[in-house]
Design an enzyme around this catalytic site. Structure first.
Site, PDB file in Angstrom:
ATOM      1  N   SER A 181      -5.568  33.785  48.208  1.00  0.00           N
ATOM      2  CA  SER A 181      -6.341  33.566  46.986  1.00  0.00           C
ATOM      3  C   SER A 181      -6.361  32.079  46.673  1.00  0.00           C
ATOM      4  O   SER A 181      -5.453  31.340  47.083  1.00  0.00           O
ATOM      5  CB  SER A 181      -5.716  34.328  45.815  1.00  0.00           C
ATOM      6  N   TYR A 194       1.313  37.418  40.635  1.00  0.00           N
ATOM      7  CA  TYR A 194       0.281  37.526  41.677  1.00  0.00           C
ATOM      8  C   TYR A 194       0.033  36.164  42.323  1.00  0.00           C
ATOM      9  O   TYR A 194       0.003  36.043  43.557  1.00  0.00           O
ATOM     10  CB  TYR A 194      -1.001  38.066  41.060  1.00  0.00           C
TER      11      TYR A 194
END
Length: 288
Positions: A181, A194
């Site tokens: 990400s 996350y």
């Protein structure tokens, strides 16, 4: 073919419980059901995609099938409807589709899904570690140790374990593709657990690329920016969902199909010298 006029924020405020369902998100994401056209780039490849029931994983599964690959899809049991829908597109492309419901965090299930994929297909040419867990927190005090550990177990430990288990079934020239990400380099504070795991995934990718070079197994990662999937209303607050994607230069979130071609490229034999790459796809958003 011109790029479709994809939806732009503001979106309807919405929330789902994890892991999120495609049928409940508005507007519906584009996984390439009608738009992706294959060119035989992965003909004969045997692939395993985690989280292949929806979002980016679903787009990858459809693209791989239309490029000539057989596809095994790992997903949580509560995502059965979504998985069956994607399996139909895979089979309509003339590819084999193996559905593997269960939790990749469970070590016995992880071993079973790898062994079943290898037994059914004969080998594993491409492993796509895409499944993940995310939760939004208003402030630091909401982040419990249990949440921290759950996020790392799903996003870091399970992918590492799947790589470990799959390697004996991966011939020379095989490929591991991790979904990291842009949070790996530019963390969003309210999804700290996350974001931290995605930093670990990016680092793991580069390290494994060096460790597995002598086996001629390539390891790369895709770093998505904002992408419109059920993961968003399941892992963010309603206000963030409403304005999701506004922050990048394109002014909108990406659609899952817009990432599929990169996963195809990284899996293809034409990328035989590409390993240790972190490929950012973020609508003009840069990470350094």
């Amino acid at each position: 073919m011109p790029v479709p006029s994809y939806p732009r924020p503001p979106f309807k405020p919405q929330q789902q419980s994890f892991p999120g369902k495609t049928r409940e998100i508005e507007p519906r994401p584009d996984h390439g059901e009608r738009s992706y056209v294959g060119h035989g780039l992965l003909k004969g490849k045997k692939t395993l995609v985690t989280g292949g029931d929806s979002g980016i994983g679903a787009a990858v599964a459809i693209a791989y099938a239309r490029e000539g690959a057989d596809v095994a899809i790992a997903y949580l049991p509560e995502e059965e409807d979504d998985a069956q829908g994607i399996a139909k597109y895979v089979r309509d492309a003339g590819a084999q589709c193996l559905l593997l419901p269960g939790d990749i965090c469970d070590r016995q299930h992880a071993q079973a899904l790898v062994e079943k994929t290898a037994k059914t297909f004969g080998r594993i040419d491409v492993l796509v570690n895409n499944a993940a867990y995310q939760k939004y927190f208003q402030d630091f005090d909401e982040i419990t140790l249990d949440e921290w550990e759950r996020t790392f177990t799903t996003n870091v430990h399970a992918p590492f374990n799947l790589i470990r288990l799959a390697l004996p079934h991966m011939p020379k020239g095989s490929s591991v593709i991790n979904t990291a990400s842009i949070n790996s380099k530019r963390p969003t504070p309210n999804i700290l657990p996350y974001a931290s795991t995605k930093g670990a995934v990016a680092n793991m990718t580069i390290g494994l690329a060096g460790l597995l070079a002598d086996r001629q197994v390539r390891v790369n990662a895709v770093l998505p920016g904002p992408v419109w999937t059920p993961f968003i209303p399941a892992g963010m607050d309603p206000e963030s969902v409403e304005h999701f994607g506004e922050q990048v230069p394109f002014g909108r979130p990406g659609q899952p199909v817009e990432l599929a071609s990169t996963y195809v490229l990284l899996a293809s034999d034409t990328s035989s010298y590409t390993s240790g790459a972190l490929v950012t796809i973020a609508g003009g958003g840069a990470v350094l």
